[in-house]
Enzyme design. Structure first.
Site, PDB file in Angstrom:
ATOM      1  CB  CYS A  16       3.989  17.625  11.808  1.00 24.08           C
ATOM      2  SG  CYS A  16       5.048  17.382  13.258  1.00 24.08           S
ATOM      3  CB  CYS A  23       8.618  12.695   8.769  1.00 27.02           C
ATOM      4  SG  CYS A  23       6.846  12.541   9.105  1.00 27.02           S
ATOM      5  CB  SER A  94       4.518   8.337  19.317  1.00 25.46           C
ATOM      6  OG  SER A  94       5.791   8.406  18.717  1.00 25.46           O
ATOM      7  CB  CYS A 236       5.591   4.720  10.388  1.00 25.52           C
ATOM      8  SG  CYS A 236       6.427   5.745  11.601  1.00 25.52           S
TER       9      CYS A 236
END
Length: 247
Positions: A16, A23, A94, A236
């Protein structure tokens, strides 16, 4: 969930580019976009392993609005009667808050449920935690969310990873209440899942519940999520690269 329904958390990219500070995936950088075929294959592989799946969330690796063409094709296949026949109401996308992408989604679909990873409505803190906020400021993000909700008639989910001592205080709650004002929104909170070498801390149960109470007193609809997959690094924010011990 408690009712026995199963949800597939599907990735749309390898890695990402968004670089959210809390994250694991953001630490990888972006490898590439997944194809529509790869995205569909994820779903069917999980269904083969876990049995019939009821819902899909594009909430795994990657920013869905950066690979919208592939997601459109994947959703078209999975919702087609000759495909999997899923209802679009059972699919959630999302995003970390790409304003232009939300408008594109509102105008041209797919018309699925929208979740926005807000994390905090404090502008300075959000820029620190989520670099995407620098080019997508909170006032513009709120306008886009409101537009999507009004255009599609769908309630929006605002998500927040709760970081102990960072975004769980009274002031943070007040800012979230202000941001949610005027939106048809549902608040989804999840205590931060530990990532090796990141210095954030998971809030205590009490810290989370006190934050929830403040939001609920403002008549917001709030859910404190159950954490799943922590022990296997599949929760998550934990999806990333790990190295096996050589010993």
């Amino acid at each position: 969930d408690k009712e026995g329904r199963k949800t597939a958390c599907v990735s749309c990219q390898a890695g990402c580019a968004m670089g959210c500070a809390f994250c694991q995936t953001g630490r990888l950088g972006l490898g590439r976009n997944l194809t529509a075929g790869e995205i569909v294959e994820e779903f069917f592989f999980m269904e083969k392993e876990a049995g019939t799946l009821d819902n899909i969330v594009f909430m795994g690796m990657g920013e869905p609005l950066q690979n919208l063409d592939a997601i459109r094709k994947a959703v078209a296949i999975l919702t087609d009667k000759k495909g999997r026949g899923l209802s679009p109401r059972r699919i959630t996308l999302s995003t970390c808050g790409l304003v232009s992408g939300i408008y594109e989604l509102a105008e041209n679909g797919p018309f699925v449920r929208l979740a926005v990873s807000l994390t905090t409505a404090d502008p300075a803190l959000r820029e620190k935690l989520m670099p995407v906020s620098k080019g997508n400021p909170l006032p513009e993000l709120k306008k886009a969310i409101k537009f999507y909700s009004e255009k599609t008639g769908k309630r929006i989910t605002l998500e927040a990873a709760l970081l102990s001592g960072q975004n769980t205080g009274i002031e943070s709650a007040k800012r979230m209440i202000e941001f949610a004002a005027g939106l048809d929104a549902y608040i989804n909170l999840i205590p931060w899942n530990p990532v090796q070498d990141l210095q954030f801390k998971t809030p205590s149960r009490k810290e989370c519940e006190e934050f929830v109470k403040i939001l609920e007193k403002a008549n917001l609809k709030v859910n404190l999520r159950i954490r799943r997959g922590v022990k296997i690094g599949g929760a998550c924010g934990q999806l990333g690269r790990s190295a096996a011990s050589s010993s």
